[in-house]
Design a protein around this motif. Structure first.
Motif: not given
Ligand code: FUC
Length: 783
Positions: A305-325
């Motif tokens: 949980a400590t790791h995921v919280q730390d990782h997501q504090s950086l990773f979840r700042r950006v979303d990109l959806e490109l439809a199709g695939g």
């Protein structure tokens, strides 16, 4: 159209000719699972899946009866603290220059080879640490196998069934806890039985044990240099603890043996004696003690949980959806189809993979991402897996700001402090110049002198180019304190070097100032005045001039740099309609060389933009001549270049060449684990792809007449991505931007202002000034 934003309550609402219909959320597109997944274990290293915390990294193979977790630590290098500069080299500088002016290239290179090169001639290599080898008796016949890398959780997992028991393993690298952790579980009690041992490639290492659930690997580094074996002073230690629930744990013959447990957790700490580039007297045992003690009795779920919280504090700042695939297919099969079929979702996955890899390989306080990021299993890695800065190291950091990972940029800035210390000696010894200089490579010991060969090693603009990253960090964040304390002193000293180094060209009537000796990486040999150098030096001087104004410092230097800058040899258009790569018009339109150095002024620079039509067209012509194929990083660069040429379809064509399965030893592509292939594996192409995709969606390198940054929305959207959305990209001036589009048309824009600066928003050919107060978000949409 030039409409001021209208301030509403809560969020700011922009009422524009675009339309007044405010929508609250981006157009929903099918969510793209942020996972690489496979139906078989990795057979080769480039099929294994990477995890990392910036310092410790691992490649997880996902084996069944035998599991291999190959790990690295970012300071495990051969070599030792050393100044590589060549005392007395400067005495030959004048003659080397004269020979080049007299067009005696061979003689100039010969003299430089004898008198001007790094001591020793080569820098040192990054090393693998060791492997964890796990053996699971009775697991030979597994069914329902699956392994994956979850980019959002930052964890690599494997699961399968043996008989009626379902087994699962998961590995992550925790930055807060500074350890690698593997959890093992089964859906029935008492089923976890395995052995685990170290397998270390370093010959002077040994395994001991001081507790019945712990083994320790200790060793030192040996190296061969010019045929001689040398003991180098760096020491390392890795310590593995196994904690089991139920069952038994013991150590036998250097292995930990777990029998009939309900679940188990491996905790791996690893460190070296490296303290900094001049000091290797650290105590790795102490560092490991500290890490393991800090973990105490915390359980798997807590560490995770400590790791995921730390990782997501950086990773979840950006979303990109490109439809199709083809999300229904395992990643390796999906990649096989990519050359023929459009798979926008795969491009989005590769975009996020680049962000994941930067988070995993470059964290504050650690080393910058090297040629392989953090992951290396070879004692003799390609190009020593060090730092090549005539493109590769910079490309690693192209996505850092725009993809909202500014913190991950910091290891590079720390390295620059050390490079400046080393580079001062090189500036003095080689050029009798003030300031600091870095040539085309550095290593852990911060070598800055010209290495390998005179024809490509003598290239003085490595430090100047890296200074662009300091300036970018300021431009994207507006952090004045960073500018004053960290960036400006380094930039200023880099500029001082060029104030001394630039030389009047006696062959030219206008007496241009040129950079000599140098080369246009890595072709054409040693020359006077490659175009790239001039573009980089102009950029450095412009940034130092602006920074000194902002900070109210060094008015005299500012005036001096302005006058020098105006005399630097300008860009030139040659007889093939190309932007000249050299002072002379000698470009070969059939040259397909991977480096496109003279296009530096298009990207990452902005010496030439769509506003300077003639140079812009000539630069594009040069890129057309260079072609659409080359090494992985070359395509990473070309995606960015085509984005700056505002040609989304061409950028996407290059992306296709990058996102193809690697075949043979030529022409780039991706390995099954989506590592980019030079070939062999080199991580810059991954980062170049991430930056390039961002550049296709948002650009901010141009300023309007009032000095506001222009936020250019969807400047190079390819037809193949008709529908999509992005959240959280960063722009210069201090903005965070969300966009959603449908049928190729922008539908929703949100601009969040970090600093309250004005921005000019540009979409297609329309612009408007946008005034969003600090900390507020403006939003507008088109029905
Ligand atoms: C530069 C490039 C090579 C390779 C090496 C690490 O020298 O020209 O292609 O990427 O760096």
């Amino acid at each position: 159209m030039n409409v001021r934003c209208v301030v509403g309550t809560g969020i700011l609402m922009l009422t524009l000719a675009l339309g007044t219909n405010i929508v609250t959320a981006a157009e929903p597109t099918a969510p793209e699972p942020l996972t690489l997944w496979y139906r078989q274990p990795a057979r080769e290293w480039v099929e294994a899946l990477p995890v990392g915390n910036g310092r410790l990294g691992a490649m997880v193979f996902g084996g069944v009866a035998e599991e291999r977790i190959q790990f690295n630590e970012s300071t495990l290098w051969v070599g030792e603290p050393h100044d590589y500069s060549h005392p007395g080299a400067a005495a030959n500088l004048g003659e080397i220059r004269q020979l080049l002016f007299a067009r005696k290239q061979r003689e100039a290179e010969d003299l430089a080879t004898r008198t001007f090169m790094s001591v020793p001639l080569r820098q040192m290599a990054y090393q693998p640490f060791a492997d964890l080898r796990l053996t699971f008796p009775g697991h030979e016949n597994a069914a329902e196998y699956e392994r994956h890398l979850d980019l959002d959780q930052g964890a690599a997992g494997t699961s399968y069934r043996v008989g009626t028991v379902r087994f699962a393993r998961e590995t992550f690298a925790s930055a807060p806890d500074q350890v690698l952790v593997t959890g093992l579980s089964a859906d029935q009690p008492g089923q976890i039985t395995f052995r685990v041992a170290f397998d270390c490639p370093h010959t002077n290492s040994a395994v001991t044990s001081s507790a019945d659930n712990e083994i320790t690997l200790r060793g030192g580094m040996r190296d061969f240099y010019d045929g001689n074996r040398i003991e180098t002073p760096l020491k390392f230690e890795a310590r593995l603890q196994v904690r089991a629930e139920g069952g038994s744990v013991k150590v036998e013959n250097g292995q930990i043996i777990v029998s009939n447990a309900n679940a188990a957790m491996l905790v791996l700490a690893g460190a070296t004696s490296f303290k900094n580039f001049r000091d290797v007297t650290g105590d790795p045992a102490k560092a490991n003690d500290r890490a393991l003690r800090a973990i105490g009795k915390r359980k798997w779920q807590q560490l995770r949980a400590t790791h995921v919280q730390d990782h997501q504090s950086l990773f979840r700042r950006v979303d990109l959806e490109l439809a199709g695939g083809r999300t229904d297919l395992p990643t390796d099969q999906r990649l096989q189809l990519a050359p023929e079929a459009e798979d926008p979702g795969l491009a989005a996955l590769v975009f996020q993979y680049g962000r994941y890899l930067l988070i995993a390989s470059s964290r504050p306080g650690g080393q910058p991402a090297n040629l392989q990021g953090l992951w290396n299993d070879s004692l003799k890695p390609p190009w020593d897996s060090k730092y090549t800065c005539n493109i590769n190291t910079e490309m690693n950091y192209w996505p850092a700001e725009v993809a909202n990972l500014g913190e991950c940029h910091r290891p590079l800035f720390d390295a620059l402090d050390e490079l400046a210390a080393s580079g001062r000696l090189t500036a003095k010894n080689h050029y009798n110049a003030r300031g600091w200089v870095l040539h085309h490579n550095f290593d852990l010991w911060r070598g800055t002198a010209p290495i390998n060969a005179a024809n490509h090693g003598i290239w003085v603009t490595g430090g100047a180019w890296l200074c662009q990253h300091l300036w970018w960090h300021y431009e994207f964040t507006g952090d004045r304190d960073f500018l004053k304390r960290r960036a400006y002193p380094l930039m200023k000293e880099a500029a001082l070097f060029f104030a001394d180094f630039l030389t009047e060209d006696p062959r030219n009537d206008q007496r241009w100032l040129i950079s000599t000796p140098g080369n246009s990486p890595e072709q054409g040999g040693l020359v006077a005045g490659p175009t790239m150098d001039h573009q980089i030096i102009r950029d450095l001087f412009a940034n130092v001039i602006e920074a000194s104004k902002l900070l109210g410092e060094d008015a005299d230097l500012r005036a001096k740099l302005s006058s020098l800058r105006s005399r630097i040899a300008p860009n030139q258009i040659g007889k093939h309609g190309q932007l000249q790569e050299w002072l002379e018009d000698v470009d070969d339109p059939n040259n397909k060389h991977r480096h496109v150095s003279h296009l530096w002024g298009i990207y990452p620079g902005h010496d030439i933009t769509w506003q300077n039509t003639n140079f812009f067209n000539a630069a594009r012509q040069s890129l057309v001549y260079r072609g659409d194929e080359a090494t992985g990083w070359s395509m990473g660069w070309k995606v960015n270049l085509w984005a700056r040429f505002l040609d989304g379809d061409h950028a996407n064509l290059i992306l296709h060449n990058l996102l193809k399965p690697i075949k043979g030893s030529k022409g780039g592509g991706l390995y099954p684990n989506l590592f980019d292939a030079h070939p062999p594996f080199q991580i810059d192409g991954n980062f170049g792809a991430t930056a390039g995709i961002a550049e296709m969606l948002l650009q901010s390198h141009i300023r309007d007449a009032s000095g506001n940054y222009v936020l250019h929305l969807l400047p190079a959207l390819p037809k193949a991505w008709p529908t999509g959305s992005v959240r959280g990209l960063r722009a210069r001036g201090g903005f965070e931007v969300d966009l959603a589009w449908r049928n190729g048309q922008l539908k929703l824009t949100r601009v969040h202002s970090l600093n309250g600066n004005l921005a000019t928003i540009r979409y297609q050919n329309e612009t408007q000034v946008c005034d969003v107060p600090r900390g507020k978000t403006a939003e507008w949409s088109k029905p």
